[in-house]
Design a protein around this motif. Sequence first.
Motif, PDB file in Angstrom:
ATOM      1  N   LYS A  38      74.108 -12.109  -3.010  1.00  0.00           N
ATOM      2  CA  LYS A  38      73.616 -11.216  -4.066  1.00  0.00           C
ATOM      3  C   LYS A  38      74.591 -10.076  -4.364  1.00  0.00           C
ATOM      4  O   LYS A  38      74.431  -9.364  -5.367  1.00  0.00           O
ATOM      5  CB  LYS A  38      72.260 -10.622  -3.666  1.00  0.00           C
TER       6      LYS A  38
ATOM      7  N   GLN B 236      68.836  -3.827 -10.984  1.00  0.00           N
ATOM      8  CA  GLN B 236      70.046  -4.568 -10.610  1.00  0.00           C
ATOM      9  C   GLN B 236      71.125  -4.274 -11.658  1.00  0.00           C
ATOM     10  O   GLN B 236      71.030  -4.760 -12.786  1.00  0.00           O
ATOM     11  CB  GLN B 236      69.755  -6.065 -10.542  1.00  0.00           C
TER      12      GLN B 236
ATOM     13  N   GLY C 297      69.325 -17.302 -12.071  1.00  0.00           N
ATOM     14  CA  GLY C 297      68.614 -17.100 -10.817  1.00  0.00           C
ATOM     15  C   GLY C 297      69.238 -15.967 -10.014  1.00  0.00           C
ATOM     16  O   GLY C 297      70.424 -16.000  -9.698  1.00  0.00           O
ATOM     17  N   PHE C 298      68.427 -14.968  -9.639  1.00  0.00           N
ATOM     18  CA  PHE C 298      68.946 -13.805  -8.917  1.00  0.00           C
ATOM     19  C   PHE C 298      68.535 -13.803  -7.446  1.00  0.00           C
ATOM     20  O   PHE C 298      68.887 -12.886  -6.713  1.00  0.00           O
ATOM     21  CB  PHE C 298      68.466 -12.514  -9.587  1.00  0.00           C
ATOM     22  N   ASN C 299      67.796 -14.825  -7.002  1.00  0.00           N
ATOM     23  CA  ASN C 299      67.456 -14.916  -5.581  1.00  0.00           C
ATOM     24  C   ASN C 299      68.528 -15.776  -4.915  1.00  0.00           C
ATOM     25  O   ASN C 299      68.290 -16.901  -4.505  1.00  0.00           O
ATOM     26  CB  ASN C 299      66.071 -15.519  -5.395  1.00  0.00           C
TER      27      ASN C 299
ATOM     28  N   SER D 205      59.350 -18.126  -7.177  1.00  0.00           N
ATOM     29  CA  SER D 205      60.561 -17.350  -6.915  1.00  0.00           C
ATOM     30  C   SER D 205      61.622 -18.208  -6.241  1.00  0.00           C
ATOM     31  O   SER D 205      62.033 -17.970  -5.102  1.00  0.00           O
ATOM     32  CB  SER D 205      60.242 -16.136  -6.029  1.00  0.00           C
TER      33      SER D 205
ATOM     34  N   ASN E 115      60.337 -19.410 -12.591  1.00  0.00           N
ATOM     35  CA  ASN E 115      60.015 -18.580 -11.428  1.00  0.00           C
ATOM     36  C   ASN E 115      58.576 -18.759 -10.957  1.00  0.00           C
ATOM     37  O   ASN E 115      58.185 -18.197  -9.947  1.00  0.00           O
ATOM     38  CB  ASN E 115      60.299 -17.111 -11.748  1.00  0.00           C
TER      39      ASN E 115
ATOM     40  N   ARG F  80      75.563 -14.502  -6.949  1.00  0.00           N
ATOM     41  CA  ARG F  80      74.983 -13.948  -8.166  1.00  0.00           C
ATOM     42  C   ARG F  80      76.047 -13.837  -9.257  1.00  0.00           C
ATOM     43  O   ARG F  80      75.763 -14.067 -10.443  1.00  0.00           O
ATOM     44  CB  ARG F  80      74.360 -12.581  -7.888  1.00  0.00           C
TER      45      ARG F  80
ATOM     46  N   SER G  76      60.859  -8.964 -12.428  1.00  0.00           N
ATOM     47  CA  SER G  76      61.031  -8.130 -11.232  1.00  0.00           C
ATOM     48  C   SER G  76      62.327  -8.432 -10.504  1.00  0.00           C
ATOM     49  O   SER G  76      62.883  -7.562  -9.804  1.00  0.00           O
ATOM     50  CB  SER G  76      59.849  -8.344 -10.283  1.00  0.00           C
ATOM     51  N   ALA G  77      62.855  -9.655 -10.654  1.00  0.00           N
ATOM     52  CA  ALA G  77      64.104 -10.011  -9.980  1.00  0.00           C
ATOM     53  C   ALA G  77      65.289  -9.241 -10.534  1.00  0.00           C
ATOM     54  O   ALA G  77      66.302  -9.062  -9.848  1.00  0.00           O
ATOM     55  CB  ALA G  77      64.354 -11.514 -10.111  1.00  0.00           C
ATOM     56  N   TYR G  78      65.171  -8.785 -11.792  1.00  0.00           N
ATOM     57  CA  TYR G  78      66.286  -8.092 -12.442  1.00  0.00           C
ATOM     58  C   TYR G  78      66.137  -6.569 -12.403  1.00  0.00           C
ATOM     59  O   TYR G  78      67.069  -5.852 -12.767  1.00  0.00           O
ATOM     60  CB  TYR G  78      66.384  -8.532 -13.899  1.00  0.00           C
TER      61      TYR G  78
ATOM     62  N   ASP H  67      64.783 -16.025 -14.320  1.00  0.00           N
ATOM     63  CA  ASP H  67      64.030 -15.445 -13.205  1.00  0.00           C
ATOM     64  C   ASP H  67      62.932 -14.505 -13.700  1.00  0.00           C
ATOM     65  O   ASP H  67      62.852 -14.175 -14.889  1.00  0.00           O
ATOM     66  CB  ASP H  67      64.988 -14.720 -12.257  1.00  0.00           C
TER      67      ASP H  67
END
Length: 628
Positions: free
Chosen positions: A595, A517, A468-470, A483, A285, A490, A512-514, A509
Amino acid sequence: MQPQKGQEAAQSGQLVYSVSFREKPVFEDSALRLELVNQPPLGAAVHIASTTPGSGVDDYRLLAGKASSVHDAYNSLIVHAMESASPGRRFDIEARVYNGAVAFRYHVPEQAALARYQLAQEDTEFRPVTDAFAWALRLPNYESAYESEYVPMALSALSNQGGVASHILNGAPMVMHLPGVAWAAVGEAYLEGNAAMYLENPTGSWMGHYLVSRISPPVSEKGNDGHGPAVDASLPHNSAWRVILLGDTPGELVESNVFTDLNPANRVTDTSWIRPGKATWDWWNGDLGADGKPAYTTENMKYYVDFAAESGFPYMMLDAGWSGKDILKMRGNVDVPELVRYAAKKNVKVWIWLYSKYVAAQMQEAFPLYEKWGVAGVKIDFVLRNDQEGIQWYYDVAKLAAEHHLMVDFHGATQPWGIERTYPNVLNYEAVLGLEQNKAGRRDGPVDRATFPFTRMLSGPMDYTPGGFNNVTEEEFVARDLSPMVTGTRAQQLALYVVLTEPLAMVSDAPSAYANQPEFQFLKDVPTTWDATRVLNGTPGEFVTIARQAGREWYLGSLTNWTARDLHVPLSFLGTGSYTAEIYEDGGDAEQRPKHVTIRKQKVSAGETLTLHLAGGGGCAIRFIPGS
């Protein structure tokens, strides 16, 4: 196996083998031949002196991978071949036949007619009975990281590109489909003392559709220059095993444990310290910190340790930048011993990245130091060789690392061949076109993700680095270092943790991406090593569904290429009684909003069939909890 007829009444013929599956020929007469330095070919003019039949069972446990306990029976045959004319050299073919696999290797014994084993080239042929449809890993040369696409094409296309005679180097294993006959794959196992095998269609003709082995030549300062023997060894000497997997479906090949069957037993006496698991990771990331800015500092790496602790992950992976050419000293802004001490207080352990050439120069001093620091494992990158010396280096690293309680993740590496049975501290190999490609371009995507389980994963574990969550559509995608974006949904990223065999699994990732969520719960729950693996459906490049057992629980991962699908999956793999299925699936608008994940629970049992709705580029991940 039999001598080719028509040559002096088969008294000095070419030794060949053929393979049938369910009473259908799959490989027709294929030559077994060794090209030795300053010698006539061995195998081209021999007779069978005698044969020795036998049988056995490979019965063992694996610490990590797609099965915890393996019990594979086989029948065997040793063919003793001898030249009829002077100098009367001898060699054996040791063959084993398993349910769904054939394996054989060359054994050259001590003999007066041959002072030493010096292999110029091994000309083992693999001749399918028809122009098979193959998934070929085309490589630029003998020094690569095996990071490329498996391109679907007929075998004849590998010899005649654009109407021009072509000779294309391909990595193993190679999977093939012979319509109406079988699915097959050609690979190799147990490379100790040898160099790796590549595959090539040597014909140059549009009618040619067979393969021949190509052994990696020795590496010099100028690269693979081909000078000197590919393998130089004293006698007696065994080649690597040549492996042919066979099945009615491609999924049957994935379930096979033959690659580890053919490797020696565990050489690590105490394995209590070897523990697969998930790791947070700073590199993919872009070293993003809690403030959203990149920082390669001790404090920021502690942020990733904290995230591992909060998530219940046992590891944090510290990537490149903490050391230079001298891997006994630290440079830059990360204090590894301090990070390890901090992590220990959080019940987290730290892996560290290393450059392979510096490891080769300093591992005798470095590995004891890392053990003293309390490092859990080493990720060794840019190996980029698999000649005889390079293969031996893998074994030397694994052995020395085990002596100092270090696990190993080989990156920039050749394909696996089963060393993880012998040295179970080897958890992962990369050797795959992974998620890192999103930082630079478009080479990663749902088509490859649906291909790798049936190709690269046949021979052993990988380090694809999912998570990867983006998630974006193809139209929205922009390659970037910080990022990174990933195409596909997702839910597909969740499914990869089940579909791919990754004993050390990156959670790639930024923390902060998770955050906030709900679907991140699946990444907390999913194991990284398994008691059993069942491939429920799939076709390379199209779709795949895999179920894996961990104790009493089962997990399922399903994904598709860019084509949306409804898959009907029988749950016959489940045990008796009822289960609660925690289902993470594509939202109804996931093709436009990748997502979007829908989470629901459903009571199920072994007699039912579950319908999975996969968006284009989508997936589904399920945890089955018994008796709840």
